[in-house]
Design an enzyme around this catalytic site. Structure first.
Site, PDB file in Angstrom:
ATOM      1  CB  SER A  19      13.297  11.306  -8.023  1.00 16.00           C
ATOM      2  OG  SER A  19      14.324  12.200  -7.648  1.00 16.00           O
ATOM      3  CG  HIS A  21      10.313  12.058 -11.649  1.00 13.89           C
ATOM      4  ND1 HIS A  21      10.938  12.790 -10.653  1.00 13.89           N
ATOM      5  CD2 HIS A  21      11.195  11.993 -12.667  1.00 13.89           C
ATOM      6  CE1 HIS A  21      12.138  13.142 -11.061  1.00 13.89           C
ATOM      7  NE2 HIS A  21      12.331  12.667 -12.285  1.00 13.89           N
ATOM      8  CB  THR A  57       2.214  22.730   3.661  1.00 18.07           C
ATOM      9  OG1 THR A  57       1.844  23.942   4.324  1.00 18.07           O
ATOM     10  CG2 THR A  57       1.052  21.750   3.684  1.00 18.07           C
ATOM     11  CB  CYS A 145      18.510  17.534 -13.157  1.00 19.30           C
ATOM     12  SG  CYS A 145      19.989  16.535 -13.022  1.00 19.30           S
TER      13      CYS A 145
END
Length: 202
Positions: A19, A21, A57, A145
């Site tokens: 990830s 971040h 996208t 999470c």
């Protein structure tokens, strides 16, 4: 990333997810390494982007940001590990010294350089989080999470902890800006909180 080698050949992994971040890159973007020959099935269908694994996208700016963050994290990994490890060890020793109810989870030294995790006897980790937050110290009782869930950490349960102690997990992490003075502030707050509401059942 930024703490351990990501050499997938040496690790022998089939899959690896990262990830952005977690290494100061943009939120909402990540990397999935898939070893050649591993069969995956898409969960999002449509235009077939990202080799058919995830249609939609593509977040090109996010991908560029993550690539830059990975380059920096890897370039600074050795220096960062050498700087954070003694800070982590001082934090762990200070918490255990100030708080007899706290027990370290995991190996004392074979752990990430910026990670300290404990469980508490007879003390709700949620109450500790509130008390530390009131002193400007932000911690967690589980993974980000799963924030807001009252269930015990499945990771702590997998280590063999009973549900009671596993529910009272306390996680502290260090980052790129953490300094000696920050550890002093945290330990002062821990000493204050450790002396309050002793014996409150978790």
């Amino acid at each position: 990333a930024g703490a351990l080698s990501l050499d997938v050949a040496s690790l022998g992994v089939d899959l690896m997810s990262l990830s952005a971040h977690k290494i100061y890159g943009p939120k909402g973007v990540g990397v999935l390494y898939v070893r050649r020959g591993v069969i995956l099935h898409p969960v999002v269908f449509g235009g077939g982007q990202e080799s058919g694994f995830r249609s939609g996208t593509e977040n090109v700016p996010g991908c560029m940001g993550m690539a830059a963050a990975l380059e920096l994290a890897e370039a600074e990994r050795t220096v960062t590990t050498a700087r954070l490890t003694p800070l982590r060890d001082r934090l762990i020793a200070g918490v255990l010294d100030a708080w007899p109810q706290a027990h370290l989870t995991g190996h004392p030294t074979a752990r990430l350089p910026g990670h300290a995790s404990f469980y508490l006897d007879h003390r709700s980790s949620e109450s500790v989080l509130v008390d530390l937050d009131a002193r400007g110290i932000l911690c967690s009782s589980g993974s980000a999470c799963h924030a807001g869930h009252s269930e015990p950490s499945h990771v702590l349960l997998a280590t063999g902890l009973d549900r009671g102690p596993a529910r009272n997990g306390l996680r502290m992490t260090l980052g790129s800006s953490t300094a000696d003075a920050d550890i002093d502030v945290v330990l002062d707050a821990v000493r204050e909180v450790a002396g309050e509401r002793v014996g409150v059942a978790g």
